[in-house]
Design a protein around this motif. Structure first.
Motif, mmCIF file in Angstrom:
data_model
loop_
_atom_site.group_PDB
_atom_site.id
_atom_site.type_symbol
_atom_site.label_atom_id
_atom_site.label_comp_id
_atom_site.label_asym_id
_atom_site.label_seq_id
_atom_site.Cartn_x
_atom_site.Cartn_y
_atom_site.Cartn_z
ATOM 1 N N ASN A 1 -26.286 9.341 108.312
ATOM 2 C CA ASN A 1 -26.832 9.620 107.147
ATOM 3 C C ASN A 1 -28.467 9.699 107.467
ATOM 4 O OD1 ASN A 1 -24.722 9.412 105.280
ATOM 5 N ND2 ASN A 1 -24.967 7.142 105.045
ATOM 6 N N SER A 2 -28.787 9.091 108.300
ATOM 7 C CA SER A 2 -30.416 9.323 108.652
ATOM 8 C C SER A 2 -30.817 10.564 109.415
ATOM 9 C CB SER A 2 -30.698 8.367 109.524
ATOM 10 O OG SER A 2 -30.066 8.374 110.682
ATOM 11 N N ILE A 3 -29.608 11.184 110.128
ATOM 12 C CA ILE A 3 -29.999 12.433 110.966
ATOM 13 C C ILE A 3 -29.739 13.570 109.706
ATOM 14 C CG2 ILE A 3 -29.171 14.072 112.368
ATOM 15 C CD1 ILE A 3 -28.036 11.569 114.252
ATOM 16 N N LYS A 4 -28.742 13.213 108.806
ATOM 17 C CA LYS A 4 -28.523 14.321 107.778
ATOM 18 C C LYS A 4 -29.731 14.409 106.802
ATOM 19 C CE LYS A 4 -24.539 12.986 106.167
ATOM 20 N NZ LYS A 4 -23.456 13.101 105.372
ATOM 21 N N GLN A 5 -30.369 13.206 106.555
ATOM 22 C CA GLN A 5 -31.478 13.372 105.709
ATOM 23 C C GLN A 5 -32.685 14.016 106.476
ATOM 24 O OE1 GLN A 5 -31.310 12.190 102.698
ATOM 25 N NE2 GLN A 5 -33.467 12.239 102.225
ATOM 26 N N LYS A 6 -32.882 13.853 107.673
ATOM 27 C CA LYS A 6 -34.075 14.534 108.382
ATOM 28 C C LYS A 6 -33.902 15.956 108.414
ATOM 29 C CE LYS A 6 -35.326 10.730 111.474
ATOM 30 N NZ LYS A 6 -35.500 10.191 112.979
ATOM 31 N N ARG A 7 -32.501 16.327 108.596
ATOM 32 C CA ARG A 7 -32.137 17.807 108.648
ATOM 33 C C ARG A 7 -32.449 18.467 107.194
ATOM 34 N NH1 ARG A 7 -26.872 18.249 112.357
ATOM 35 N NH2 ARG A 7 -27.886 17.689 114.547
ATOM 36 N N LYS A 8 -32.196 17.881 106.132
ATOM 37 C CA LYS A 8 -32.141 18.176 104.846
ATOM 38 C C LYS A 8 -33.487 18.539 104.666
ATOM 39 C CE LYS A 8 -27.966 16.649 102.688
ATOM 40 N NZ LYS A 8 -27.316 15.901 101.656
ATOM 41 N N GLU A 9 -34.373 17.389 105.069
ATOM 42 C CA GLU A 9 -35.901 17.528 104.814
ATOM 43 C C GLU A 9 -36.582 18.626 105.390
ATOM 44 O OE1 GLU A 9 -37.337 13.569 105.636
ATOM 45 O OE2 GLU A 9 -36.527 12.754 104.139
ATOM 46 N N LYS A 10 -35.969 18.769 106.662
ATOM 47 C CA LYS A 10 -36.469 20.032 107.530
ATOM 48 C C LYS A 10 -36.177 21.266 106.817
ATOM 49 C CE LYS A 10 -36.837 19.359 111.823
ATOM 50 N NZ LYS A 10 -36.292 19.540 113.528
ATOM 51 N N ALA A 11 -34.959 21.327 106.083
ATOM 52 C CA ALA A 11 -34.285 22.601 105.424
ATOM 53 C C ALA A 11 -35.142 22.703 104.231
ATOM 54 C CB ALA A 11 -32.890 22.486 105.567
ATOM 55 N N GLY A 12 -35.956 21.711 103.657
ATOM 56 C CA GLY A 12 -36.430 21.566 102.304
ATOM 57 C C GLY A 12 -35.493 21.415 101.311
ATOM 58 N N LYS A 13 -34.573 20.673 101.634
ATOM 59 C CA LYS A 13 -33.542 20.346 100.477
ATOM 60 C C LYS A 13 -33.179 18.995 100.397
ATOM 61 C CE LYS A 13 -30.885 24.702 101.166
ATOM 62 N NZ LYS A 13 -29.563 25.093 101.400
ATOM 63 N N TRP A 14 -33.512 18.569 99.079
ATOM 64 C CA TRP A 14 -33.501 16.939 98.675
ATOM 65 C C TRP A 14 -32.490 16.835 97.527
ATOM 66 C CZ3 TRP A 14 -38.444 19.275 99.461
ATOM 67 C CH2 TRP A 14 -39.034 18.832 100.536
ATOM 68 N N GLU A 15 -32.068 15.720 97.544
ATOM 69 C CA GLU A 15 -31.107 15.407 96.169
ATOM 70 C C GLU A 15 -32.346 14.966 95.213
ATOM 71 O OE1 GLU A 15 -27.948 15.995 95.510
ATOM 72 O OE2 GLU A 15 -27.637 17.262 97.243
ATOM 73 N N VAL A 16 -32.527 15.594 94.280
ATOM 74 C CA VAL A 16 -33.733 15.004 93.495
ATOM 75 C C VAL A 16 -33.141 14.696 92.216
ATOM 76 C CG1 VAL A 16 -35.517 16.035 95.032
ATOM 77 C CG2 VAL A 16 -34.393 17.452 93.025
ATOM 78 N N PRO A 17 -34.026 13.608 91.488
ATOM 79 C CA PRO A 17 -33.455 13.449 90.107
ATOM 80 C C PRO A 17 -33.644 14.644 89.143
ATOM 81 C CG PRO A 17 -35.159 12.021 91.029
ATOM 82 C CD PRO A 17 -35.089 12.805 92.025
ATOM 83 N N LEU A 18 -35.000 15.379 89.467
ATOM 84 C CA LEU A 18 -35.296 16.641 88.502
ATOM 85 C C LEU A 18 -34.826 17.857 89.113
ATOM 86 C CD1 LEU A 18 -38.407 15.235 86.577
ATOM 87 C CD2 LEU A 18 -36.180 15.098 85.990
ATOM 88 N N PRO A 19 -33.877 18.356 89.206
ATOM 89 C CA PRO A 19 -33.360 19.554 90.064
ATOM 90 C C PRO A 19 -34.328 20.857 89.252
ATOM 91 C CG PRO A 19 -31.484 18.972 88.814
ATOM 92 C CD PRO A 19 -32.724 17.924 88.708
ATOM 93 N N LYS A 20 -34.552 20.975 88.057
ATOM 94 C CA LYS A 20 -35.039 22.014 87.298
ATOM 95 C C LYS A 20 -36.249 21.548 86.555
ATOM 96 C CE LYS A 20 -31.461 25.349 87.425
ATOM 97 N NZ LYS A 20 -30.603 26.253 86.727
ATOM 98 N N VAL A 21 -37.303 22.122 86.724
ATOM 99 C CA VAL A 21 -38.538 21.817 85.716
ATOM 100 C C VAL A 21 -39.046 23.033 85.328
ATOM 101 C CG1 VAL A 21 -39.225 19.700 86.960
ATOM 102 C CG2 VAL A 21 -40.018 21.852 87.900
ATOM 103 N N ARG A 22 -39.903 22.916 83.967
ATOM 104 C CA ARG A 22 -40.437 23.850 83.214
ATOM 105 C C ARG A 22 -41.612 24.602 84.198
ATOM 106 N NH1 ARG A 22 -44.978 25.036 80.301
ATOM 107 N NH2 ARG A 22 -45.654 23.073 80.742
#
Length: 260
Positions: free
Chosen positions: A104-125
């Motif tokens: 999980n830690s390596i996946k998280q680092k790679r997602k951060e590097k790719a600029g992708k996070w699982e965020v609570p607010l995926p879309k904002v105005r």
């Protein structure tokens, strides 16, 4: 204003053409055919360069897909009955073991590097430029209009020094500069008042990220050293990302959820 922002600004104000998305869909559908036709007609050294370029693109695409998919491996159950003692290196083969290939830690680092996070607010105005900036008139006759005052909450580092007022293009008011945020841990259900390290990404564009503007949906980095979080290797976690969930300019404080 950056040179490439005129189209985005026009779309924010007036919207898209009625057939924009249909045209875009057709253009994307035509793209593979165009590439194929070009690959078949190109000759010589240009063909070699194009083939090499396509190879690197496909390899990068495969890496990205592999990075984000949950892959796992299974080992077969060893059903044979062993007589006598079993060596220690065979003990774990008696039952099915399911192991995640990427931790999980390596996946998280790679997602951060790719600029992708699982965020609570995926879309904002989206915030319009007129709402974000206020035009400041300058000069002896107040005829110059190149200065802008930021009307949203901003973050500047502790070593920040203003430019001389005469040459400052973007003015960040002191009353709207914040250094701390109320961060809620989604698993512990606790809220902590933590110091902000920096603004990672503002959903309205890279210019606002570089200016340190904090609006709803912005990803900021906070100092979590006092929470005592550690990595699987046992190192203390210094900074973690947080998504802002409120409108700080209205509430007078920054509230956010920790991205774990």
């Amino acid at each position: 204003m950056p040179q490439g922002d005129y189209i985005q600004q026009h779309r924010k104000r007036h919207g898209y053409r009625l057939d924009h998305f249909e045209r875009e869909r057709k253009r994307i559908a035509r793209e593979p055919h165009k590439r194929s036709q070009h690959a078949q007609t190109v000759l010589g050294g240009k063909a070699k360069r194009y083939a090499r370029q396509r190879f690197t693109e496909k390899a990068q695409m495969k890496k990205t897909l592999k990075m984000h998919e949950e892959s796992s491996s299974r080992r077969k159950v060893d059903d044979e009955v062993h007589e006598g003692a079993i060596p220690s290196y065979l003990l774990d083969r008696e039952q099915t073991t399911r192991a995640k290939i990427i931790s999980n830690s390596i996946k998280q680092k790679r997602k951060e590097k790719a600029g992708k996070w699982e965020v609570p607010l995926p879309k904002v105005r989206p915030v319009a430029e007129d709402e974000m900036f206020r035009v400041i008139r300058s000069g002896k006759r107040k005829s110059k209009q190149w200065k802008r005052m930021i009307t949203k909450v901003t973050f500047v580092g502790p070593s920040f020094t203003r430019k001389p007022p005469k040459y400052e293009r973007f003015i960040r008011p002191s009353g709207l500069r914040f250094t701390k945020a109320h961060v809620t841990h989604p698993e512990l259900k606790c809220t902590f008042n933590l110091e902000i390290i920096g603004v990672k990404k503002n959903p309205n564009g890279p210019m606002y990220s570089s200016l340190g503007v904090i609006t709803k949906g912005t990803i900021i980095e906070v100092n979590v050293s006092e929470l005592g979080l550690v990595t699987p290797a046992g190192k203390v976690v210094w900074g973690k990302y947080v998504q802002v969930t409120n409108n700080p300019e209205n509430d007078g404080c920054i509230n956010g959820v920790l991205l774990v």
